[in-house]
Design an enzyme around this catalytic site. Sequence first.
Site, PDB file in Angstrom:
ATOM      1  N   TRP B 328     -59.971   1.319  19.690  1.00  9.30           N
ATOM      2  CA  TRP B 328     -58.891   2.243  19.321  1.00  9.30           C
ATOM      3  C   TRP B 328     -57.691   2.062  20.261  1.00  9.30           C
ATOM      4  O   TRP B 328     -56.543   2.159  19.847  1.00  9.30           O
ATOM      5  CB  TRP B 328     -59.404   3.689  19.404  1.00  9.30           C
ATOM      6  CG  TRP B 328     -58.330   4.699  19.073  1.00  9.30           C
ATOM      7  CD1 TRP B 328     -57.961   5.114  17.828  1.00  9.30           C
ATOM      8  CD2 TRP B 328     -57.478   5.385  19.998  1.00  9.30           C
ATOM      9  NE1 TRP B 328     -56.934   6.022  17.923  1.00  9.30           N
ATOM     10  CE2 TRP B 328     -56.626   6.204  19.238  1.00  9.30           C
ATOM     11  CE3 TRP B 328     -57.363   5.390  21.377  1.00  9.30           C
ATOM     12  CZ2 TRP B 328     -55.665   7.029  19.819  1.00  9.30           C
ATOM     13  CZ3 TRP B 328     -56.402   6.198  21.963  1.00  9.30           C
ATOM     14  CH2 TRP B 328     -55.566   7.011  21.190  1.00  9.30           C
ATOM     15  N   HIS B 329     -57.987   1.742  21.522  1.00  5.95           N
ATOM     16  CA  HIS B 329     -56.900   1.592  22.487  1.00  5.95           C
ATOM     17  C   HIS B 329     -56.064   0.342  22.222  1.00  5.95           C
ATOM     18  O   HIS B 329     -54.910   0.277  22.631  1.00  5.95           O
ATOM     19  CB  HIS B 329     -57.454   1.550  23.915  1.00  5.95           C
ATOM     20  CG  HIS B 329     -57.712   2.911  24.469  1.00  5.95           C
ATOM     21  ND1 HIS B 329     -58.873   3.597  24.225  1.00  5.95           N
ATOM     22  CD2 HIS B 329     -56.952   3.731  25.239  1.00  5.95           C
ATOM     23  CE1 HIS B 329     -58.812   4.772  24.828  1.00  5.95           C
ATOM     24  NE2 HIS B 329     -57.655   4.887  25.440  1.00  5.95           N
ATOM     25  N   GLY B 330     -56.632  -0.646  21.587  1.00  2.13           N
ATOM     26  CA  GLY B 330     -55.842  -1.841  21.300  1.00  2.13           C
ATOM     27  C   GLY B 330     -56.673  -2.908  20.619  1.00  2.13           C
ATOM     28  O   GLY B 330     -57.892  -2.971  20.782  1.00  2.13           O
TER      29      GLY B 330
END
Lengths: 394, 522
Positions: B328-330
């Site tokens: 989700w962060h990248g």
Amino acid sequence: MSWTLTPIRKYLVIFGLCLGAVPLIGLINFVFLMNAGEFEPIDKIIEIQSQHDALFYSALRTVTYPYKLSLFHHVKPRVVALGASRVWQIRSQYFTGSFVNMGGAMASFKEGEAILRKMAASHKPAVVIMGIDPWWFASGAGNFQMGTATATGQEFRLDMLFMPCDWLIRQKVSYQNYFKVLLGKTPSPIPAFGVTAVTRMDGFYKDGSYYDLGLVTGFHNLGDRKFEWVESKIKAGSDAFKYDKSISKDRWEEFVSMVMFAQRENIHLITFLTPLPPRIIDLMANMGDNYAYIDELRAMLPEVSKLSYDFFDPRSFGSSDCEFIDGIHGGEITYLRILLEISKDPASGLSPYLNLDKIVKCIDQYRGKAMVPPPFYKQPFIERDFLELGCKKP
Amino acid sequence: MLFNSYFFIFFFLPITLGIFLFIRKLNYPKLVPIWLILASLFFYSWWNPLYVMLLIFSIIINFMIGSILNKTYNQPYYHNIILIIGITANLCLLCYFKYAGFLVNIVNDLFSSQINIGSIVLPLAISFFTLQQVSYLIDAYHGEAKQFDFISYAASVTFFPHLIAGPIVRYRDLVPQFSRAPVMKSYNSTDLVVGLTIFFIGLFKKVILGDTIAVHANTVFSAAAVGAQATFLEAWGAVMAFNFQIYFDFSGYSDMAIGLARIFGIRLPINFDSPYKAVNFIDFWRRWHITLTSFMRDYLYFPLGGSRKGVPRQYLNIMIIMLICGLWHGAGWTFVIWGGVHGLYIVINHLWLTLRRRWGHDLDHPTWYGTVLARCITMAALLFSIAIFRADNLHTSWLMIKGLAGLNGVLVPELHLNLWGLGFLQPVLPGWGIQVGTISLLGSYPMEGLIFCWLIVSFMPNTQEIMSRAEPALHYHLQEAAGTWAWLRWRPTPAWALACGLLAVITMLMMAKPSPFLYFQF
């Protein structure tokens, strides 16, 4: 949580008064910037510079490109120096005819070709001397751009009003100088426009060349001490000193395209690889093959044009660390030596445009120094060892 | 538009607030959410006007699906299908914009293919507004999302304080605040005062602390990205600098969001609770990006079975959740591995706690030295993971990890050695394999800055604790600043007004060059 309205109102009033200080400070900064000539139109600055020996350099706006272009159209010179900031030390006093230094107007070959096109369409100088920075060929460094091609010099953003606060805190501008300018006085003993020129006595002269007058004479002390700043960039492989094993094919093609364009348009283009201080070159050589692209470039340059000169290593033409302004910019004497070297090649066709006697005399008289005393500077001129390298500058 | 820009502070916010107050004065509360939607869409369009359409489209579709879910509660077959369609649609949108390039690269690597989908611009905030709306659909599926009008729903999704980088707000927390007219009626100047104070504390954290320390992290990681070998202290200095930067940046942003919302009488949930005071990784994730953790827990971990299906399954669930959290962060392997490392930390943490219980340790009454040791170990493990998280690619991560392990040599700054009266060690250090010189990658080595930041995050109360008297956020049940720090408990006194006002002035004078928030990219 419940408070009566009185303390909340008091809080709001005090808080609001504090916040009100921000626009007030912005207004004061506006006066400072206005007094420093930051909001003067470029054409007016050029006009005043042509009448008085004033220096100009803005700390606020991206003006180099529009300024240099206006200067070019204003003077319509016979000889032009083109490149990045690393040709700034070439000055009109060493030429027999009109000259404009357009250094800082380009930082890539695309930009260079665009400027040559403008020249071809308006006024073709007899000679264009172009300084080429080696990192323009590095793929790792990307396609350098001055980002100035669309700048008009008239931009205004709200954050500009608060930049002086940052300068004060970082000691780029002293409080003393700030208040002097605010009160309408000029800290610089010579006429100046723009915060850098006014508070540091560094800036463009009316020929477009740059005088680090404040740095060299000790008016301020914001230099690259012992080349430490550039050394840190090399160790980190950052900014212009990004590592690359080989030159970028795209950049090379852009360079060839620019040279071909000049030939097609009969623009007499002389290119040279700009120098770095010997100490920096040695440091780069000690970084293994991180800068192998520069060796490749130096071998390839003569293939494109006979008028491509390699002055990357200043030892090859008698210059030294002490003749540099910082870890990346050669000084006036370094560039006089370069002009002299180019003039020795009859194919360059540069000799007729140069005041060779003056160049030779200045090199003899000021060897080991970064600057020849400017003719417009009426104070006693003493160059100090601003790089703190132990250079003898009697 | 950035919260830390003059345009936002001097134009957008005063105009939005002014019209908001004017509408209130007209006593027409239904206009308030409409005005906030318009202002928020303008705020979003500042980045790229085209993507406003995507945001509006997403809101309309999700509201429609949510409405249908509310109506089909007693028709399980349709109910399930509609939820699956809704979640799939949201995830497809997110996958296309955020993960398509990453997935294509994996396919190209695996099958030596040369599929090229060009560059896809990631719409700002898509990760945040997608999660928020997925939570709405799931709540509606469970019958836990009371149906409100479209305007309230749209206002809750687009509300500019949380739109770009959270906190991730649940439907049930926010929509009722917009839908009930009283929220506008009960609004008073206390909200304005509290909101402004929290906003400027957040701005200070971002501009003065976060951006200042950022320079040192950026230099070393950029150098490592081009192959420079960071030495031991440079690597540790860089990961520490980034660790503090991301905390001050993101928690500062969350404070600003909470403060801005409060200025309009809306309360957002708390997002940070002094995460660097955590004594283990379970504790850390209860304190760091709390709204993301609770989203993952409620909508992924529990549906997967949580801890109800035995210990091995619990650990597997934790690993799955943390890998998804990383992704989700990248869209990159560094984020996935970072998530995996944190998953592993949490699993080890659970195993350790189980062991200690078996040994009969009293976990409820830790010793002071045990707490200190636990904090240090947690921080060291966190810093190690930062080397993976911050790096541009796996190679850079590896170079940084080598630096952290001292495999690139140890260089001690001469300046600090002399400053601390340890200059006499200079001749002997090279004999121990330690060089003395200038730490060039970090610029001037930010030792004092790092210690200062460490003191703040380790010992000082956080914004919510300082503002505890004003009930600063939703679900606020933290202890207020007490003991030594009791004097730091905010109250609406002239002294506090002056202190906060000066804090605001200094911060605004220093933000001439606004820098984007780190979490904008996630």
